[in-house]
Design a protein around this motif. Sequence first.
Motif, PDB file in Angstrom:
ATOM      1  N   GLU A 139      29.650  84.537  38.616  1.00 26.81           N
ATOM      2  CA  GLU A 139      28.811  83.529  37.986  1.00 26.81           C
ATOM      3  C   GLU A 139      28.740  82.270  38.840  1.00 26.81           C
ATOM      4  OE1 GLU A 139      28.318  81.078  33.753  1.00 26.81           O
ATOM      5  OE2 GLU A 139      29.952  82.520  34.006  1.00 26.81           O
ATOM      6  N   ALA A 140      29.870  81.876  39.416  1.00 23.82           N
ATOM      7  CA  ALA A 140      29.879  80.687  40.275  1.00 23.82           C
ATOM      8  C   ALA A 140      28.978  80.885  41.483  1.00 23.82           C
ATOM      9  CB  ALA A 140      31.309  80.378  40.714  1.00 23.82           C
ATOM     10  N   ARG A 141      29.066  82.046  42.133  1.00 26.70           N
ATOM     11  CA  ARG A 141      28.229  82.299  43.316  1.00 26.70           C
ATOM     12  C   ARG A 141      26.747  82.339  42.939  1.00 26.70           C
ATOM     13  NH1 ARG A 141      29.644  84.615  48.024  1.00 26.70           N
ATOM     14  NH2 ARG A 141      28.036  86.217  47.762  1.00 26.70           N
ATOM     15  N   GLU A 142      26.437  82.945  41.804  1.00 26.10           N
ATOM     16  CA  GLU A 142      25.038  83.024  41.384  1.00 26.10           C
ATOM     17  C   GLU A 142      24.481  81.628  41.121  1.00 26.10           C
ATOM     18  OE1 GLU A 142      21.465  83.177  39.315  1.00 26.10           O
ATOM     19  OE2 GLU A 142      23.284  82.453  38.334  1.00 26.10           O
ATOM     20  N   ARG A 143      25.256  80.788  40.456  1.00 22.82           N
ATOM     21  CA  ARG A 143      24.809  79.416  40.184  1.00 22.82           C
ATOM     22  C   ARG A 143      24.586  78.650  41.478  1.00 22.82           C
ATOM     23  NH1 ARG A 143      28.217  76.556  35.308  1.00 22.82           N
ATOM     24  NH2 ARG A 143      28.089  78.217  33.746  1.00 22.82           N
ATOM     25  N   VAL A 144      25.521  78.799  42.386  1.00 25.91           N
ATOM     26  CA  VAL A 144      25.446  78.056  43.649  1.00 25.91           C
ATOM     27  C   VAL A 144      24.231  78.497  44.471  1.00 25.91           C
ATOM     28  CG1 VAL A 144      26.572  77.816  45.895  1.00 25.91           C
ATOM     29  CG2 VAL A 144      27.908  77.507  43.798  1.00 25.91           C
ATOM     30  N   LEU A 145      24.095  79.800  44.682  1.00 26.72           N
ATOM     31  CA  LEU A 145      23.069  80.295  45.598  1.00 26.72           C
ATOM     32  C   LEU A 145      21.667  80.206  45.015  1.00 26.72           C
ATOM     33  CD1 LEU A 145      24.995  83.340  47.082  1.00 26.72           C
ATOM     34  CD2 LEU A 145      24.231  81.320  48.334  1.00 26.72           C
ATOM     35  N   SER A 146      21.542  80.260  43.699  1.00 25.46           N
ATOM     36  CA  SER A 146      20.211  80.221  43.088  1.00 25.46           C
ATOM     37  C   SER A 146      19.518  78.878  43.310  1.00 25.46           C
ATOM     38  CB  SER A 146      20.319  80.508  41.586  1.00 25.46           C
ATOM     39  OG  SER A 146      21.030  79.477  40.919  1.00 25.46           O
ATOM     40  N   GLN A 147      20.270  77.860  43.634  1.00 23.54           N
ATOM     41  CA  GLN A 147      19.703  76.523  43.818  1.00 23.54           C
ATOM     42  C   GLN A 147      19.384  76.199  45.275  1.00 23.54           C
ATOM     43  OE1 GLN A 147      22.224  73.539  41.926  1.00 23.54           O
ATOM     44  NE2 GLN A 147      22.993  75.057  40.480  1.00 23.54           N
ATOM     45  N   ILE A 148      19.684  77.123  46.176  1.00 27.24           N
ATOM     46  CA  ILE A 148      19.590  76.833  47.610  1.00 27.24           C
ATOM     47  C   ILE A 148      18.294  77.375  48.195  1.00 27.24           C
ATOM     48  CG2 ILE A 148      20.661  77.182  49.862  1.00 27.24           C
ATOM     49  CD1 ILE A 148      22.199  75.336  47.907  1.00 27.24           C
ATOM     50  N   GLU A 176      22.739  61.652  52.595  1.00 22.61           N
ATOM     51  CA  GLU A 176      22.434  61.603  54.026  1.00 22.61           C
ATOM     52  C   GLU A 176      22.545  62.982  54.671  1.00 22.61           C
ATOM     53  OE1 GLU A 176      24.935  58.753  56.025  1.00 22.61           O
ATOM     54  OE2 GLU A 176      24.962  57.428  54.267  1.00 22.61           O
ATOM     55  N   PHE A 177      23.084  63.953  53.929  1.00 24.25           N
ATOM     56  CA  PHE A 177      23.399  65.258  54.510  1.00 24.25           C
ATOM     57  C   PHE A 177      22.797  66.387  53.678  1.00 24.25           C
ATOM     58  CE2 PHE A 177      26.644  62.176  55.561  1.00 24.25           C
ATOM     59  CZ  PHE A 177      26.759  62.316  56.937  1.00 24.25           C
ATOM     60  N   ASP A 178      22.874  67.598  54.222  1.00 23.39           N
ATOM     61  CA  ASP A 178      22.364  68.771  53.512  1.00 23.39           C
ATOM     62  C   ASP A 178      23.380  69.308  52.512  1.00 23.39           C
ATOM     63  OD1 ASP A 178      19.876  68.967  55.048  1.00 23.39           O
ATOM     64  OD2 ASP A 178      21.173  69.527  56.718  1.00 23.39           O
ATOM     65  N   VAL A 179      24.660  69.149  52.826  1.00 24.56           N
ATOM     66  CA  VAL A 179      25.747  69.611  51.967  1.00 24.56           C
ATOM     67  C   VAL A 179      26.899  68.622  52.113  1.00 24.56           C
ATOM     68  CG1 VAL A 179      27.448  71.460  51.543  1.00 24.56           C
ATOM     69  CG2 VAL A 179      25.123  72.050  52.217  1.00 24.56           C
ATOM     70  N   PHE A 183      35.801  77.888  50.709  1.00 22.66           N
ATOM     71  CA  PHE A 183      34.693  77.764  51.652  1.00 22.66           C
ATOM     72  C   PHE A 183      34.077  79.132  51.926  1.00 22.66           C
ATOM     73  CE2 PHE A 183      32.602  77.697  55.704  1.00 22.66           C
ATOM     74  CZ  PHE A 183      32.005  76.462  55.776  1.00 22.66           C
ATOM     75  N   GLU A 184      34.922  80.138  52.204  1.00 19.13           N
ATOM     76  CA  GLU A 184      34.419  81.481  52.506  1.00 19.13           C
ATOM     77  C   GLU A 184      33.557  82.029  51.376  1.00 19.13           C
ATOM     78  OE1 GLU A 184      34.439  83.904  54.853  1.00 19.13           O
ATOM     79  OE2 GLU A 184      35.246  82.536  56.352  1.00 19.13           O
ATOM     80  N   LEU A 185      33.997  81.855  50.153  1.00 11.82           N
ATOM     81  CA  LEU A 185      33.317  82.482  49.021  1.00 11.82           C
ATOM     82  C   LEU A 185      32.065  81.735  48.583  1.00 11.82           C
ATOM     83  CD1 LEU A 185      36.346  83.491  46.770  1.00 11.82           C
ATOM     84  CD2 LEU A 185      35.040  84.940  48.326  1.00 11.82           C
ATOM     85  N   PHE A 186      32.059  80.410  48.688  1.00 14.68           N
ATOM     86  CA  PHE A 186      30.974  79.634  48.097  1.00 14.68           C
ATOM     87  C   PHE A 186      30.157  78.830  49.104  1.00 14.68           C
ATOM     88  CE2 PHE A 186      34.425  79.844  44.857  1.00 14.68           C
ATOM     89  CZ  PHE A 186      33.801  80.756  44.016  1.00 14.68           C
ATOM     90  N   VAL A 187      30.809  78.203  50.079  1.00 16.97           N
ATOM     91  CA  VAL A 187      30.083  77.305  50.982  1.00 16.97           C
ATOM     92  C   VAL A 187      29.435  78.070  52.131  1.00 16.97           C
ATOM     93  CG1 VAL A 187      30.199  75.207  52.365  1.00 16.97           C
ATOM     94  CG2 VAL A 187      31.725  75.479  50.400  1.00 16.97           C
ATOM     95  N   VAL A 223      26.110  79.588  51.368  1.00 18.32           N
ATOM     96  CA  VAL A 223      25.110  78.538  51.182  1.00 18.32           C
ATOM     97  C   VAL A 223      24.580  78.053  52.529  1.00 18.32           C
ATOM     98  CG1 VAL A 223      24.870  76.091  50.536  1.00 18.32           C
ATOM     99  CG2 VAL A 223      25.824  77.743  48.914  1.00 18.32           C
ATOM    100  N   LEU A 224      25.477  77.804  53.470  1.00 16.54           N
ATOM    101  CA  LEU A 224      25.051  77.337  54.788  1.00 16.54           C
ATOM    102  C   LEU A 224      24.190  78.383  55.480  1.00 16.54           C
ATOM    103  CD1 LEU A 224      28.258  75.563  56.171  1.00 16.54           C
ATOM    104  CD2 LEU A 224      26.427  74.664  54.713  1.00 16.54           C
ATOM    105  N   ARG A 225      24.547  79.640  55.337  1.00 16.44           N
ATOM    106  CA  ARG A 225      23.759  80.701  55.968  1.00 16.44           C
ATOM    107  C   ARG A 225      22.370  80.802  55.335  1.00 16.44           C
ATOM    108  NH1 ARG A 225      25.786  84.273  59.424  1.00 16.44           N
ATOM    109  NH2 ARG A 225      24.386  85.922  58.676  1.00 16.44           N
ATOM    110  N   LYS A 226      22.302  80.682  54.031  1.00 22.50           N
ATOM    111  CA  LYS A 226      20.985  80.741  53.373  1.00 22.50           C
ATOM    112  C   LYS A 226      20.124  79.560  53.809  1.00 22.50           C
ATOM    113  CE  LYS A 226      18.748  81.369  48.880  1.00 22.50           C
ATOM    114  NZ  LYS A 226      18.929  81.544  47.424  1.00 22.50           N
TER     115      LYS A 226
END
Length: 409
Positions: free
Chosen positions: A6-15, A242-245, A307-311, A314-317
């Motif tokens: 659920e956490a990954r879906e929430r994070v990636l759906s907004q990117i 000022e940043f993307d993430v 970082f591995e699981l969530f960030v 996101v950076l790759r997307k």
Amino acid sequence: MITVEEARERVLSQIQRLDTERVGIIEALGRVLAEDVVSDIDVAPFDNSAMDGYAVRAEDVASASEDAPVRLAVVEHVPAGAFPTRAVGPGQATRIMTGAPMPEGADAVVMVERTREEDGGAIAAILAPVRPGENVRRKGEDVRAGEVVLSAGEVVGPAAVGLLASVGCDRPLVYRRPRVAIVATGDELVDVTEKPGPGKIRNSNSYSLSAQVLAAGGEPHVLGVARDDVASTEALLSRAPEFDVMVTTGGVSMGDYDVVKGVLERLGEMDFWKVAMRPGAPQTHGRIGGTPFFGLPGNPTSTMVGFELFVRPVLRKMAGHSALDRPRHPVTLAHDVKKKPDRRYFLRARVERDGDGGYVARLSGGQSSAMLTSMHRANALLVLKEGESHFAAGSVVECIRLDMEEGTP
């Protein structure tokens, strides 16, 4: 507390993917193309020799052998970079270097190892026959003018860099690298150049996170250390737009001096702040001024696993990649592993091939979230699901390969 999925879906759906930019050929390495690359020429641009040797008419040397060489008059020497000025007629040959254009009249090249010079180089003694087209690279054999040689969405590797140069694409259009702000938190942190005094530790997380950002294709920007007070934390977190993430480490638990969660709620919006996982259950996610915000735990391994699981995905997307997850595959446990059943565990491990072509896994060291040595030794994370507490030796579980890039078969 929410699940990892659920956490990954929430994070990636907004990117969304970032905007694009034109960069130099070498700068494009590892980047994702945002448009097709079309060749402006044929590659090769002309028929040329694939060998050092002699350009000949194949019919002239059909009977050649070491015992009965065919002798041809050498009419010209053509090195790479020059263009032949004389045609090859019956009984003639041109001395030619690899990459040099084929002379008119010649239809094959005899490699130099199957020839012998005579009369000071004026005569070429041919010691073996060749077929028409042998050792000749044809015009457009690799690429035709107007052909798409690289497609939008492809990742530029070393061979693609060479193709870009070959077809004259000196400023390919690629997706921009994410700019990532990094903030460590805590009064206990000192610079790496200092020897820690009582109650102090060196700020290693800013460095490991910077390395992870670079490895994921982003640009790390270390903003400094936020001390355990609202003013210091707010001053740095307010720079998120000022940043993307923005990624912080520490200050997201329930301690008296953990202030990041409160500052996030004041400056922006919080999506979640706890995930059913170990290490690193206090995983905070939200936005500040539209910039995705990740509040990772302060223990070094918890930081890196979060970082591995969530960030990282996101950076790759953001950078245009379609493959967002590192390879996963089954492994057999070499020994018993125990855990609490209430949450998912991600344990540091070494995975190796076994004698039957499968994989066997062993823990790479102590699993305390403060221990970096076992993370350093690990090439995988063992994924032990919720609801179970004992995994016996011989059990098959899933692993995430830390030593393999996303998209690796």
